[in-house]
Structure formats: C-alpha cells, structure tokens
Design an enzyme around this catalytic site. Sequence first.
Site: not given
Ligand code: 4NP
Length: 200
Positions: A50, A56, A168
């Site tokens: 992800c 995720r 997300d």
């Molecule tokens: P992930 O969610 O891709 O599901 O881990 C996110 C976690 C952090 C960020 C974006 C999406 N961020 O911009 O820091």
Amino acid sequence: RNVELRNLTLNSQLSTFNSQFSILNSQLSILNSQLSTFNFQLEMNILFICLGNICRSPMAETIMNKLLEERGLSKQFVIDSAGLEAYHEGERADARMRAHAARHGYNITHISRPMRREDWDKWDLIVCMDAQNRRALSNRAPSAEHFKKVTLATNYCDKHCLADCVPDPYYGGEEGFEYVIDLLEDACAGLIDSIIKGDS
Ligand code: 4NP
C-alpha cells in the site's frame, strides 16, 4: 498330475497378484505426482503493498497469516508487506488500524518498510490496494515480466464482488478502518481459494 495342476493354479495366482501389484504401483505413482504438484503449487511468497505500509498492507498481511494458520497452510506460504513510500519506515502500524484490528481478534506486529528492488525478484505475487498503487508499481517495475506479478486485492473478493479498491483509511473516519478489514478478510479468503485451485 496333481502336482502339475497345483503348480498351474499357483502360477496363475502369482500372475494375478503380480498384475494387481503393478496396478497398485502405477496408482501410487500417479498419486505421488499429484501430491508433488499440489505441494509445488502451494509454495508461494506473497507481498502486500500500500502507500504508507501502516494501515492496509500490514492489515492484509495479518489477516492472511491468520487465515493460513486456521487452514493449516502456514508452512506453504511466506507473507510480508511493504509501502510504496518510506514516510513511516520503522514505525508500528497506525494506532487506529491496530485498535480496529484488535476488536476483530488480530494483532498487527509488522514494522513499516518501503518496497525495495529485491522485492521484485523475491515475491511470486505482489498484491496492491488501489489503482494508484498499481500505477506506481507499473512505473517502478524493472520489467514487464516483473509487473505480471502485480494484482489488486479486490480481484479476489467474493462478498464485495463490486469493490475495485481497498480505499486509503488514513485521512478518513473510523468506518474506513472497519471497511478495510471487511474487504481484506474477503479478499484474503478468495486469494487462498484461488491459489489452491491453481488460478493464481
Ligand atoms: P496505507 O495508509 O497506505 O494504507 O498505509 C496511509 C498511511 C499513511 C499515509 C497515507 C496512507 N501518509 O500519507 O502518511
């Protein structure tokens, strides 16, 4: 004459026994080859991807490991997760994701890490969460052959058959985290089924 007759009977019994034995042997060899194909197909390395590797993909990794354990398949698989970006490298999963996971009986222990060049060779299947992930992976793939390993988690959904991404949850509310778990439980179960059937 009696001795001759007994010899004849014994001989025919022996030949029947021999032919049955050879049938049994050939059945055994078919069974053995089927067993080795089955084992071969079940040796699989899967990497979940992800963006940040704190919501995720560590959730997907945790759900997948639990399902594999429940089905007695843990030894046939290696599961990991990584992020497209290194924003959260070295951190545990997002506290909100961990809290929701715990409510569903999951303990996320993964430490965030970015995807590396060697991941493209190590993993048989690279399962990402949305079209943005997929595009980033297509830009970074070392070759078209490597990109063939990339697939979307929602491709394996059954209950959520209309879902086309795992959204997300980072900037959203609590319900987003619940939805991630629901989608990924569906996707991981479908992924295992598809691997066992030999489709993946
Ligand atoms: P992930 O969610 O891709 O599901 O881990 C996110 C976690 C952090 C960020 C974006 C999406 N961020 O911009 O820091």
